[in-house]
Design a protein around this motif. Structure first.
Motif, mmCIF file in Angstrom:
data_model
loop_
_atom_site.group_PDB
_atom_site.id
_atom_site.type_symbol
_atom_site.label_atom_id
_atom_site.label_comp_id
_atom_site.label_asym_id
_atom_site.label_seq_id
_atom_site.Cartn_x
_atom_site.Cartn_y
_atom_site.Cartn_z
ATOM 1 N N ALA A 174 0.830 -1.206 0.000
ATOM 2 C CA ALA A 174 0.000 0.000 0.000
ATOM 3 C C ALA A 174 0.864 1.255 0.000
ATOM 4 O O ALA A 174 0.545 2.248 -0.661
ATOM 5 C CB ALA A 174 -0.933 -0.008 1.204
ATOM 6 N N ILE A 175 1.963 1.216 0.732
ATOM 7 C CA ILE A 175 2.862 2.371 0.783
ATOM 8 C C ILE A 175 3.534 2.583 -0.575
ATOM 9 O O ILE A 175 3.662 3.712 -1.048
ATOM 10 C CB ILE A 175 3.911 2.203 1.904
ATOM 11 N N LEU A 176 3.941 1.507 -1.230
ATOM 12 C CA LEU A 176 4.566 1.634 -2.546
ATOM 13 C C LEU A 176 3.581 2.203 -3.561
ATOM 14 O O LEU A 176 3.949 3.036 -4.387
ATOM 15 C CB LEU A 176 5.111 0.284 -3.013
ATOM 16 N N ALA A 177 2.327 1.762 -3.510
ATOM 17 C CA ALA A 177 1.302 2.316 -4.402
ATOM 18 C C ALA A 177 1.141 3.811 -4.145
ATOM 19 O O ALA A 177 1.038 4.611 -5.088
ATOM 20 C CB ALA A 177 -0.015 1.576 -4.200
ATOM 21 N N ARG A 178 1.150 4.194 -2.882
ATOM 22 C CA ARG A 178 1.026 5.605 -2.513
ATOM 23 C C ARG A 178 2.210 6.413 -3.043
ATOM 24 O O ARG A 178 2.041 7.521 -3.554
ATOM 25 C CB ARG A 178 0.937 5.710 -0.999
ATOM 26 N N LEU A 179 3.415 5.866 -2.940
ATOM 27 C CA LEU A 179 4.614 6.560 -3.437
ATOM 28 C C LEU A 179 4.549 6.773 -4.942
ATOM 29 O O LEU A 179 4.982 7.810 -5.446
ATOM 30 C CB LEU A 179 5.868 5.735 -3.126
ATOM 31 N N ARG A 180 4.044 5.782 -5.646
ATOM 32 C CA ARG A 180 3.979 5.882 -7.102
ATOM 33 C C ARG A 180 2.910 6.874 -7.560
ATOM 34 O O ARG A 180 2.992 7.405 -8.661
ATOM 35 C CB ARG A 180 3.747 4.497 -7.693
ATOM 36 N N GLU A 181 1.912 7.135 -6.721
ATOM 37 C CA GLU A 181 0.834 8.071 -7.060
ATOM 38 C C GLU A 181 1.098 9.485 -6.557
ATOM 39 O O GLU A 181 0.621 10.450 -7.149
ATOM 40 C CB GLU A 181 -0.488 7.576 -6.457
ATOM 41 N N ASP A 182 1.834 9.633 -5.464
ATOM 42 C CA ASP A 182 2.021 10.930 -4.817
ATOM 43 C C ASP A 182 3.507 11.274 -4.741
ATOM 44 O O ASP A 182 4.247 10.708 -3.943
ATOM 45 C CB ASP A 182 1.412 10.890 -3.412
ATOM 46 N N GLU A 183 3.921 12.217 -5.572
ATOM 47 C CA GLU A 183 5.329 12.621 -5.602
ATOM 48 C C GLU A 183 5.803 13.215 -4.284
ATOM 49 O O GLU A 183 6.986 13.266 -4.000
ATOM 50 C CB GLU A 183 5.565 13.633 -6.726
ATOM 51 N N SER A 184 4.870 13.712 -3.467
ATOM 52 C CA SER A 184 5.219 14.337 -2.190
ATOM 53 C C SER A 184 5.322 13.331 -1.051
ATOM 54 O O SER A 184 5.597 13.706 0.085
ATOM 55 C CB SER A 184 4.180 15.397 -1.818
ATOM 56 N N ALA A 185 5.106 12.066 -1.358
ATOM 57 C CA ALA A 185 5.151 11.037 -0.316
ATOM 58 C C ALA A 185 6.583 10.571 -0.069
ATOM 59 O O ALA A 185 7.436 10.592 -0.955
ATOM 60 C CB ALA A 185 4.270 9.853 -0.717
ATOM 61 N N MET A 186 6.819 10.154 1.156
ATOM 62 C CA MET A 186 8.089 9.560 1.582
ATOM 63 C C MET A 186 7.714 8.301 2.346
ATOM 64 O O MET A 186 6.726 8.278 3.078
ATOM 65 C CB MET A 186 8.856 10.524 2.504
#
Length: 192
Positions: free
Chosen positions: A167-179
């Motif tokens: 889920a975190i990897l999916a979030r990273l791929r969708e949101d450039e501001s995510a870490m």
């Protein structure tokens, strides 16, 4: 890595069993002989030997420390170091431990909430840092961060700690501001 000890005193020489991966380092420090009897053929055989009474202690590599292993006390010696990952479109080349502490820690010397505070210019300067830690995959991840990264062992309430790595990897791929803070590098680094 943890040391597994029986709940009773060991006899001499100390019979140490456990990890074949840690054997080179252990063998350099502890020499077999009068004080040590070494059998470093693997973590599972080491724990089996300890449970059977054929070892006094075991050095084992475990994903999580068991809480219900009757008669055996586990003492952590080392943790796998977590990794910090951002989107491939994020220009952040690296992050120092003090900067990471400023991003995730409450009560640290500095308090970073925007990418500009990590040195990113232009359109990135106004973006908020959104951080997730994969504690569902490694329950010790937050303990490691509190002990090794933070000066004050308090995490910001904005740190998302309920997601698993996929889920975190999916979030990273969708949101450039995510870490993301993960227990290990993911097998698929595409887009990261």
């Amino acid at each position: 890595m943890a040391v597994a000890l029986p709940a009773f005193a060991a006899a001499q020489p100390v019979r140490l069993a456990g990890s074949d991966l840690a054997a080179p380092a252990i063998s350099q420090v502890l020499k077999a002989g009068d004080k040590w009897q070494l059998d470093l053929s693997g973590s599972k055989p080491g724990l089996d030997a300890l449970r059977a009474g054929n070892a006094d202690a075991a050095v084992v590599l475990v994903e999580t420390i068991p809480t219900n292993d009757a008669g055996i006390d586990y003492t952590p010696l080392a943790y796998r170091a977590p990794v910090v990952i951002v989107s491939a479109n994020n220009p952040l080349p690296q992050i120092s431990l003090p900067a990471l502490a400023a991003v995730i820690g409450e009560g640290e010397t500095e308090n970073f909430r925007r990418w500009s505070e990590l040195g990113l210019p232009g359109e990135w300067s106004a973006r908020t840092i959104s951080v997730s830690a994969a504690t569902a995959d490694d329950p010790l991840l937050l303990d490691y961060l509190k002990l090794r990264v933070l000066k004050s062992p308090r995490l910001k309430s904005s740190l998302v700690t309920t997601l698993a790595t996929p889920a975190i990897l999916a979030r990273l791929r969708e949101d450039e501001s995510a870490m993301a803070i993960l227990p290990r590098l993911p097998a698929d680094m595409k887009g990261l």
